[in-house]
Design an enzyme around this catalytic site. Structure first.
Site, PDB file in Angstrom:
ATOM      1  CG  ASN A  12      11.880  -8.215  -4.596  1.00  8.99           C
ATOM      2  OD1 ASN A  12      10.709  -8.186  -4.213  1.00  8.99           O
ATOM      3  ND2 ASN A  12      12.676  -7.175  -4.554  1.00  8.99           N
ATOM      4  CE  LYS A  19      12.758  -5.014  -9.159  1.00  7.68           C
ATOM      5  NZ  LYS A  19      12.570  -4.279  -7.952  1.00  7.68           N
ATOM      6  NE  ARG A  96      12.124  -6.366  -0.409  1.00  7.29           N
ATOM      7  CZ  ARG A  96      11.546  -5.309  -0.947  1.00  7.29           C
ATOM      8  NH1 ARG A  96      11.136  -5.333  -2.202  1.00  7.29           N
ATOM      9  NH2 ARG A  96      11.385  -4.227  -0.244  1.00  7.29           N
ATOM     10  CG  HIS A 185      14.217   0.336   2.413  1.00 11.79           C
ATOM     11  ND1 HIS A 185      13.951   1.677   2.468  1.00 11.79           N
ATOM     12  CD2 HIS A 185      13.734  -0.094   1.217  1.00 11.79           C
ATOM     13  CE1 HIS A 185      13.337   2.059   1.351  1.00 11.79           C
ATOM     14  NE2 HIS A 185      13.189   0.995   0.578  1.00 11.79           N
ATOM     15  CG  HIS A 213      17.706   2.287   1.275  1.00 14.05           C
ATOM     16  ND1 HIS A 213      18.246   1.066   0.962  1.00 14.05           N
ATOM     17  CD2 HIS A 213      16.761   2.532   0.331  1.00 14.05           C
ATOM     18  CE1 HIS A 213      17.656   0.590  -0.135  1.00 14.05           C
ATOM     19  NE2 HIS A 213      16.745   1.465  -0.529  1.00 14.05           N
ATOM     20  N   GLY A 215      16.596   5.526  -2.300  1.00 10.98           N
ATOM     21  CA  GLY A 215      16.266   5.026  -3.632  1.00 10.98           C
ATOM     22  C   GLY A 215      14.982   5.708  -4.065  1.00 10.98           C
ATOM     23  NE  ARG A 246       6.631   4.498  -1.402  1.00 10.92           N
ATOM     24  CZ  ARG A 246       7.521   3.576  -1.080  1.00 10.92           C
ATOM     25  NH1 ARG A 246       7.931   3.439   0.160  1.00 10.92           N
ATOM     26  NH2 ARG A 246       8.020   2.777  -2.000  1.00 10.92           N
ATOM     27  CG  MET A 288      18.504  13.254  -7.230  1.00 12.94           C
ATOM     28  SD  MET A 288      17.489  14.632  -6.631  1.00 12.94           S
ATOM     29  CE  MET A 288      16.734  13.970  -5.154  1.00 12.94           C
ATOM     30  N   GLY A 335      19.991   4.120  -5.067  1.00 13.64           N
ATOM     31  CA  GLY A 335      20.154   4.884  -6.308  1.00 13.64           C
ATOM     32  C   GLY A 335      20.579   6.329  -6.128  1.00 13.64           C
ATOM     33  CB  VAL A 336      19.002   9.231  -4.423  1.00  9.15           C
ATOM     34  CG1 VAL A 336      19.378  10.658  -4.059  1.00  9.15           C
ATOM     35  CG2 VAL A 336      17.794   9.209  -5.368  1.00  9.15           C
ATOM     36  CD  GLU A 338      24.368   2.299  -4.179  1.00 10.51           C
ATOM     37  OE1 GLU A 338      24.687   1.959  -5.334  1.00 10.51           O
ATOM     38  OE2 GLU A 338      23.679   1.589  -3.424  1.00 10.51           O
ATOM     39  CG  ASN A 339      24.353   6.444  -8.702  1.00 10.80           C
ATOM     40  OD1 ASN A 339      25.438   6.077  -9.111  1.00 10.80           O
ATOM     41  ND2 ASN A 339      23.349   5.608  -8.456  1.00 10.80           N
ATOM     42  CD  GLU A 389      17.296  -3.726  -0.834  1.00 14.46           C
ATOM     43  OE1 GLU A 389      16.299  -3.803  -0.137  1.00 14.46           O
ATOM     44  OE2 GLU A 389      17.384  -2.958  -1.806  1.00 14.46           O
TER      45      GLU A 389
HETATM   46  P1  AMP Z   1      16.687   2.574  -6.409  1.00 15.97           P
HETATM   47  O1  AMP Z   1      15.265   2.545  -5.911  1.00 15.97           O
HETATM   48  O2  AMP Z   1      17.700   2.336  -5.343  1.00 15.97           O
HETATM   49  O3  AMP Z   1      16.905   1.733  -7.646  1.00 15.97           O
HETATM   50  O4  AMP Z   1      16.946   4.070  -6.879  1.00 15.97           O
HETATM   51  C1  AMP Z   1      16.301   4.618  -7.997  1.00 15.97           C
HETATM   52  C2  AMP Z   1      16.515   6.134  -8.041  1.00 15.97           C
HETATM   53  O5  AMP Z   1      17.926   6.436  -7.992  1.00 15.97           O
HETATM   54  C3  AMP Z   1      16.055   6.775  -9.344  1.00 15.97           C
HETATM   55  O6  AMP Z   1      14.691   7.121  -9.272  1.00 15.97           O
HETATM   56  C4  AMP Z   1      16.923   8.012  -9.441  1.00 15.97           C
HETATM   57  O7  AMP Z   1      16.251   9.096  -8.822  1.00 15.97           O
HETATM   58  C5  AMP Z   1      18.143   7.691  -8.618  1.00 15.97           C
HETATM   59  N1  AMP Z   1      19.368   7.637  -9.415  1.00 15.97           N
HETATM   60  C6  AMP Z   1      19.865   6.594 -10.100  1.00 15.97           C
HETATM   61  N2  AMP Z   1      21.013   6.938 -10.725  1.00 15.97           N
HETATM   62  C7  AMP Z   1      21.249   8.224 -10.434  1.00 15.97           C
HETATM   63  C8  AMP Z   1      22.275   9.186 -10.772  1.00 15.97           C
HETATM   64  N3  AMP Z   1      23.299   8.861 -11.552  1.00 15.97           N
HETATM   65  N4  AMP Z   1      22.170  10.431 -10.252  1.00 15.97           N
HETATM   66  C9  AMP Z   1      21.128  10.765  -9.469  1.00 15.97           C
HETATM   67  N5  AMP Z   1      20.151   9.929  -9.104  1.00 15.97           N
HETATM   68  C10 AMP Z   1      20.197   8.680  -9.577  1.00 15.97           C
END
Ligand code: AMP
Length: 403
Positions: A12, A19, A96, A185, A213, A215, A246, A288, A335-336, A338-339, A389
């Site tokens: 990527n 990456k 990618r 995505h 999605h 992130g 954004r 987040m 990221g957001v 899932e978490n 991905e």
């Molecule tokens: P990604 O682009 O999928 O890697 O997502 C990155 C974003 O996921 C980060 O900028 C965080 O805002 C969010 N994130 C990652 N871990 C957590 C968590 N444990 N709780 C809340 N947000 C998270």
């Protein structure tokens, strides 16, 4: 030569980063993963995880001049683990590629003609496609005999009907400048919608799924019986949801206003909307976790940023519910998604009349596995489905070259 090489290197390539992951498609095992960042700067860094040997991460900080040097450094790290790019077990390299336009609807073995077409799309992906092209050319130079496959971020969305893909502007102008909604995505939306069907014990052709999605970049999609029928990103990854940096959707006249009345140049407006908007523009943070921490301390700006983020998300859930007519599942990923349990809870709050609800206990569970977070009685499943991905790119690449 090994009879059936089964390894795939996934690359990527960004403008200043690469990456990578090496996977063995015989069993899906991840053999190595890593990242080269700040290519072209004094402070370049390579982080390599030798997953196959179970060894610790290796890091080196030294100037890496360009993508060619970066890939050579990656090749040296892999070779040190006995996984060199010269290995006969390597079946292909999967790249990618962000923008495949209307033409690339599926993963494609890269030829000179394919590279020329990716180049033709540079005006609609000026940041991404040139970096992807550099990555491809560099990998080709290292292993000219090996199949190189492009897996496009846009491909999954090419099934969108014209009613969803076209902007309501003058058709001749739109066509002359390739202006339409492409979506991004796509590998994530494809993977997560399929995994969600699996979680429900169904075939993808039997279910309608809204994929969120979320992130640092964020997009939603409406997937009808395995085919994308709408998605929130458009000509570029700027449209749609509120993201880390954004803006997502706004009145297009905002750009005219900034140009005419604030005296901003196109580059300044570009930077404002792509880098200084979204969560970071609203409250100064794009992570987040940090926003939730500030909310817990009573920070009003962080609370408002969160509320704007969730309001937009909820609007898209409603819009895609209407587009699909019936919905079997809403899946949160990245990221957001899932978490961040509070984001999931708030996005679905008040939608009981649509059959949507979240069970507080299930939503609070932390896990890396796909899981349902809706109450058993709910009409629509709400799920958390971790995206992958790299695995999707490796799978599509391997399926193509081993067919
Ligand atoms: P990604 O682009 O999928 O890697 O997502 C990155 C974003 O996921 C980060 O900028 C965080 O805002 C969010 N994130 C990652 N871990 C957590 C968590 N444990 N709780 C809340 N947000 C998270």
């Amino acid at each position: 030569m090994t009879a059936n090489p089964t390894r795939v290197l996934v690359l990527n390539s960004g403008s200043s980063s690469v990456k990578y992951q090496l996977l063995d498609m015989a069993d899906g095992a991840r053999l190595a993963a890593g990242l080269v960042e700040r290519i072209g700067e004094e402070t370049s860094r390579l982080v390599h995880s030798p997953l196959a040997t179970g060894g610790g991460k290796r890091e080196q900080e030294a100037p890496i001049a360009d993508h060619e040097a970066a890939l050579q450094a990656v090749a040296a790290e892999l070779a040190a683990d006995g996984l060199g790019l010269d290995s006969p077990e390597l079946a292909a390299i999967g790249h990618r590629v962000v923008h495949g336009g209307q033409k690339f609807t599926a993963p494609t073995v890269i030829t000179d003609e394919v590279l020329a077409e990716i180049e033709r799309l540079v005006p609609v992906a000026p940041l991404h496609n040139p970096a992807n092209i550099t990555g491809i050319r560099t990998a080709q130079a290292l292993r000219p005999d090996l199949p190189q496959v492009a897996v496009f971020d846009t491909a999954f969305h090419t099934t969108m009907p014209e009613s969803a893909a076209r902007y309501a502007i003058d058709t001749a102008t739109a066509d002359a400048h390739m202006i339409r909604r492409y979506g991004f995505h796509g590998t994530s939306h494809a993977y997560v919608s399929r995994e969600t069907a699996k979680l429900l014990g169904k075939d993808p052709s039997e279910v309608n799924v809204i994929v969120l999605h979320l992130g640092n970049g964020a997009s939603a999609s409406a997937v009808e019986r395995g085919r994308c029928v709408d998605t929130s990103m458009g000509l570029t990854p700027l449209e749609g949801l509120v993201m880390g940096t954004r803006s997502g959707d706004l009145d297009p006249a905002v750009l005219l206003h900034l140009s005419r009345n604030a005296g901003m140049s196109t580059d300044e407006i570009d930077a404002l909307l792509n880098k200084k908007s979204g969560l970071i523009g609203l409250c100064g943070d794009n992570d987040m976790r940090e926003i939730r921490r500030r909310i817990d301390e009573g920070d009003a700006r962080a609370q408002l940023a969160f509320d704007i983020y969730v309001h937009r998300l909820k609007k898209y859930i409603g819009a895609y519910y209407a587009v699909l007519g019936t919905v079997d599942a809403v899946a949160f990923t990245a990221g957001v998604g899932e978490n961040a349990a509070p984001v999931r809870e708030a996005a679905v709050a008040g939608l009981e009349a649509l059959g949507l609800a979240v069970d507080a206990g299930l939503n609070a569970v932390r896990s890396g596995e796909p899981r349902l977070i809706s109450p058993e009685s709910a009409r629509v499943a709400v799920a958390v489905v971790p995206t992958d991905e790299e695995l999707e790119i490796a799978t599509q690449t391997y399926d193509l070259v081993s067919a």
